[in-house]
Design an enzyme around this catalytic site. Structure first.
Site, PDB file in Angstrom:
ATOM      1  CE  LYS A   1      -3.845   2.318   2.256  1.00  0.00           C
ATOM      2  NZ  LYS A   1      -3.301   3.643   1.911  1.00  0.00           N
TER       3      LYS A   1
ATOM      4  NE  ARG B   1      -7.029   3.385  -6.498  1.00  0.00           N
ATOM      5  CZ  ARG B   1      -8.119   2.876  -5.900  1.00  0.00           C
ATOM      6  NH1 ARG B   1      -8.419   3.219  -4.651  1.00  0.00           N
ATOM      7  NH2 ARG B   1      -8.882   2.008  -6.545  1.00  0.00           N
TER       8      ARG B   1
ATOM      9  NE  ARG C   1     -10.156   8.205  -2.330  1.00  0.00           N
ATOM     10  CZ  ARG C   1      -9.980   7.867  -1.061  1.00  0.00           C
ATOM     11  NH1 ARG C   1      -9.326   6.769  -0.756  1.00  0.00           N
ATOM     12  NH2 ARG C   1     -10.414   8.638  -0.084  1.00  0.00           N
TER      13      ARG C   1
ATOM     14  CD  GLU D   1      -1.300   5.422  -4.301  1.00  0.00           C
ATOM     15  OE1 GLU D   1      -1.314   6.119  -3.277  1.00  0.00           O
ATOM     16  OE2 GLU D   1      -2.227   4.669  -4.619  1.00  0.00           O
TER      17      GLU D   1
ATOM     18  NE  ARG E   1     -21.080  -1.588  -3.587  1.00  0.00           N
ATOM     19  CZ  ARG E   1     -21.251  -0.280  -3.579  1.00  0.00           C
ATOM     20  NH1 ARG E   1     -20.660   0.456  -2.647  1.00  0.00           N
ATOM     21  NH2 ARG E   1     -22.006   0.312  -4.480  1.00  0.00           N
TER      22      ARG E   1
ATOM     23  CE  LYS F   1      -8.415   2.006   4.400  1.00  0.00           C
ATOM     24  NZ  LYS F   1      -8.527   3.424   3.967  1.00  0.00           N
TER      25      LYS F   1
END
Length: 229
Positions: A32, A37, A52, A80, A205, A211
Site C-alpha cells: 500500500k 490514487r 481519487r 498510484e 464494498r 487495507k
C-alpha cells in the site's frame, strides 16, 4: 465524454477474523503506497490523469501525460502517483510529492528533483472495453501483458515511468503481519489484499478489498521541564 474516469473502488480497513475462513492463495497482496490514487486515461487520442477526488491533475504531472500518450486508445489504468526516480529502489516520501501538487506548470528543476511515476494496480478498460466486471486475476493478467508490450515497444524515458505493482508471496495467514512489518523498509505504509475473483466495483464494498496498514510508531518517554525560577 472521453475524459471521464470510472468511480473508484475503495478498500476497507482489515478487521481481525475477516480472512481466516478463506485460503490465502485466493488473494492478491500488494504494497500500500503512500501517494495519490489516480486513473490514467487514454481515449480518442487524448490523455487524462484524475485523482481519487475526481480532480484533473495532469497539469501538475506532464511527464505522466507523456506516458499516457504511449498507451493504446481505449485504455484506463488504476494506480498510484508517486515521486519515484527511475534509478531508485523505493519511492520518495509523500512530502516530495506534495511539492508537485497544485503546480500548473512545474519547472525543469522541480521535474528533475521530484520525478513522478505511475504504479499501475489495475486495468479497467482495454481497447474501449469495460473490464471491471471481469475477475481481478484476469484484469491483472491483461495489465501485465499491456505493461510488457509497452516496455518492448518504446525505449523512451516516458515508458519507464509506468511501474507494475508487485505481487507479494503469501501462502498462509500466519505470515501476514510479518509481511506487513516489511512495508516501512520499502517506503510503503502497509498492505493491500484483493480477492482474486473480485470485480472492480464502485465505492467501498466490504469483503473484497482490504487495507492492512502499519501500526503507528510509538515512543515511551518522560518529559522533564522546569517551572520558572
Amino acid at each position: 465524454m472521453p475524459s471521464r474516469p470510472y468511480p473508484f473502488f475503495l478498500a476497507s480497513p482489515l478487521e481481525p477474523g475477516q480472512l481466516s475462513d478463506t485460503p490465502a492463495s485466493g488473494w492478491l497482496v500488494e504494497w500500500k503506497w503512500d501517494g495519490i490514487r489516480g486513473q490514467m486515461i487514454r481515449r480518442a487520442g487524448q490523455s487524462f490523469l484524475w485523482s481519487r477526488g475526481e480532480e484533473l491533475i495532469h497539469a501538475a504531472f506532464p511527464e505522466l501525460i507523456e506516458l499516457a500518450a504511449l498507451l493504446p486508445n481505449g485504455t484506463v489504468l488504476d494506480g498510484e502517483v508517486l515521486v519515484w526516480p527511475p534509478w531508485a529502489e523505493r519511492p520518495q516520501p509523500f512530502q516530495m510529492l506534495q511539492r508537485r501538487l497544485g503546480r500548473k506548470a512545474p519547472g525543469r528543476a522541480l521535474l528533475a528533483e521530484c520525478p513522478a511515476a505511475f504504479v499501475a494496480y489495475d486495468l479497467l478498460e482495454r481497447d474501449g472495453d469495460d473490464l471491471r466486471p471481469a475477475p481481478l486475476s484476469q484484469r491483472r493478467a491483461a495489465l501485465e501483458e499491456l505493461h510488457q508490450q509497452l516496455q518492448e515497444a518504446s525505449a523512451t524515458p516516458a515508458a519507464g515511468r509506468l511501474r507494475l505493482s508487485s505481487l507479494l508471496p503469501l501462502s498462509a495467514w500466519t505470515q501476514l503481519d510479518a509481511l506487513r512489518d516489511q512495508a516501512r523498509a520499502v517506503g510503503a505504509e502497509g498492505l493491500m489484499l484483493k480477492h482474486a475473483e473480485s470485480a472492480y466495483q464502485a465505492g467501498r464494498r466490504r469483503g473484497h478489498w482490504w487495507k492492512h496498514k502499519l501500526e503507528p510508531l510509538r515512543l515511551d518517554a518522560v518529559l522533564l521541564y522546569e517551572i520558572g525560577r
